[in-house]
Design a protein around this motif. Structure first.
Motif, PDB file in Angstrom:
ATOM      1  N   ASP A 141      47.281  33.851  37.084  1.00  0.00           N
ATOM      2  CA  ASP A 141      45.831  33.920  36.893  1.00  0.00           C
ATOM      3  C   ASP A 141      45.477  33.711  35.422  1.00  0.00           C
ATOM      4  O   ASP A 141      46.199  34.161  34.527  1.00  0.00           O
ATOM      5  N   ASN A 156      43.078  34.864  32.832  1.00  0.00           N
ATOM      6  CA  ASN A 156      42.077  35.907  32.596  1.00  0.00           C
ATOM      7  C   ASN A 156      42.523  36.819  31.452  1.00  0.00           C
ATOM      8  O   ASN A 156      43.675  36.794  31.012  1.00  0.00           O
ATOM      9  N   TRP A 180      40.779  40.818  29.722  1.00  0.00           N
ATOM     10  CA  TRP A 180      39.656  41.741  29.692  1.00  0.00           C
ATOM     11  C   TRP A 180      39.977  42.915  28.781  1.00  0.00           C
ATOM     12  O   TRP A 180      41.125  43.136  28.402  1.00  0.00           O
ATOM     13  N   SER A 226      37.356  34.951  38.208  1.00  0.00           N
ATOM     14  CA  SER A 226      37.554  35.672  36.964  1.00  0.00           C
ATOM     15  C   SER A 226      36.376  35.438  36.023  1.00  0.00           C
ATOM     16  O   SER A 226      35.700  34.422  36.085  1.00  0.00           O
ATOM     17  N   SER A 227      36.142  36.409  35.154  1.00  0.00           N
ATOM     18  CA  SER A 227      35.011  36.311  34.233  1.00  0.00           C
ATOM     19  C   SER A 227      35.174  35.144  33.268  1.00  0.00           C
ATOM     20  O   SER A 227      34.192  34.554  32.826  1.00  0.00           O
TER      21      SER A 227
END
Length: 259
Positions: free
Chosen positions: A104, A106, A108, A235-236
């Motif tokens: 993935d 991403n 955070w 995902s953001s």
């Protein structure tokens, strides 16, 4: 808290009950029903200490669900090198970095200083690009966006509380692992356009202050824009608002202006 906010949240909770329909409300535990509105209101009044505690628990839950790279991993050694020169603390909380071994793309950060970077992102980005993305995530914490995001994640449990009150055993089971639920809600939530833009500028300013290369902020968003074409990723980083291409253009404009 401002009274108008309390009234708004109470009204929103009431509206949810009405939309559920009379048949749905039959047999609901009234105490559980009352707790739904209380959860939404409480979310907006969580103290900084509450947010940090919830972040600690949520981060631990996420670490338990993911494969965390060992300190001897090449990913960890590279990340240590990339963040050298970056802030050791954010809003008074120590920056705690870990790498999740996953394809993935991403990254955070939570209000307690918990910063998680996915190996898929590291494979995609060079060091300068990765540093720019991390600066962006630090910005979300420093600017208070991560606190708001946790409040939103907590408030989202109100809907589950209503469903659990109807006797949905699956949701009741989920409520027993609140930390995991909060973590998932937090990670999957989207920041607003203004928050994303502010975090981009924060990263640019941070790199400028630290005399670190800023070009990576442009090329990282260009890579995300290309990767996002035809992608349904949630995902953001991938579901970017404003779009990654526009964010890359904004960073390039600042570079061209030299500020």
């Amino acid at each position: 808290m401002h009274h108008f906010r309390l009234h708004f949240l109470a009204a929103a909770a009431s509206a949810a009950f009405l939309l559920a329909g009379c048949e749905t409300l039959q047999g609901i535990d009234t105490q559980s029903l009352a707790n739904v509105g209380g959860t939404a209101v409480k979310a907006m009044s969580l103290s900084d200490g509450d947010i940090v505690t919830m972040s600690n628990e949520s981060c631990t839950a996420m670490d338990g669900k993911n494969k965390v790279a060992a300190s001897s991993s090449a990913y960890v050694k590279r990340l240590d090198r990339v963040v050298k020169g970056m802030p050791a603390t954010i809003n008074g909380k120590g920056a705690d970095y870990k790498v999740y071994l996953t394809e993935d793309v991403n990254a955070w950060a939570m209000a307690n200083g918990c910063i998680r970077v996915y190996s898929g992102l590291m494979d995609l980005m060079d060091d300068d690009e990765l540093r720019g993305v991390i600066g962006h995530e630090i910005g979300h914490v420093a600017l208070g966006h991560s606190k708001t995001r946790m409040q939103t994640a907590y408030a989202a449990s109100a809907a589950r509380g209503l469903a659990a009150a109807t006797g949905n055993s699956a949701l009741k089971a989920l409520s027993e692992s609140q930390a995991g639920e909060l973590a998932e809600k937090f990670v999957n939530a989207q920041f607003s356009q203004s928050q994303e833009s502010a975090a981009d500028d924060y990263s640019f300013d941070l790199l400028t202050e630290r005399k670190l290369e800023r070009k990576g902020l442009v090329t990282s968003f260009q890579k995300l824009a290309k990767l996002n074409e035809g992608s349904a990723s949630g995902s953001s980083l991938m579901s970017s608002h404003p779009p990654s291409a526009a964010r890359a253009a904004h960073m390039q404009k600042r570079l061209d202006k030299g500020a």
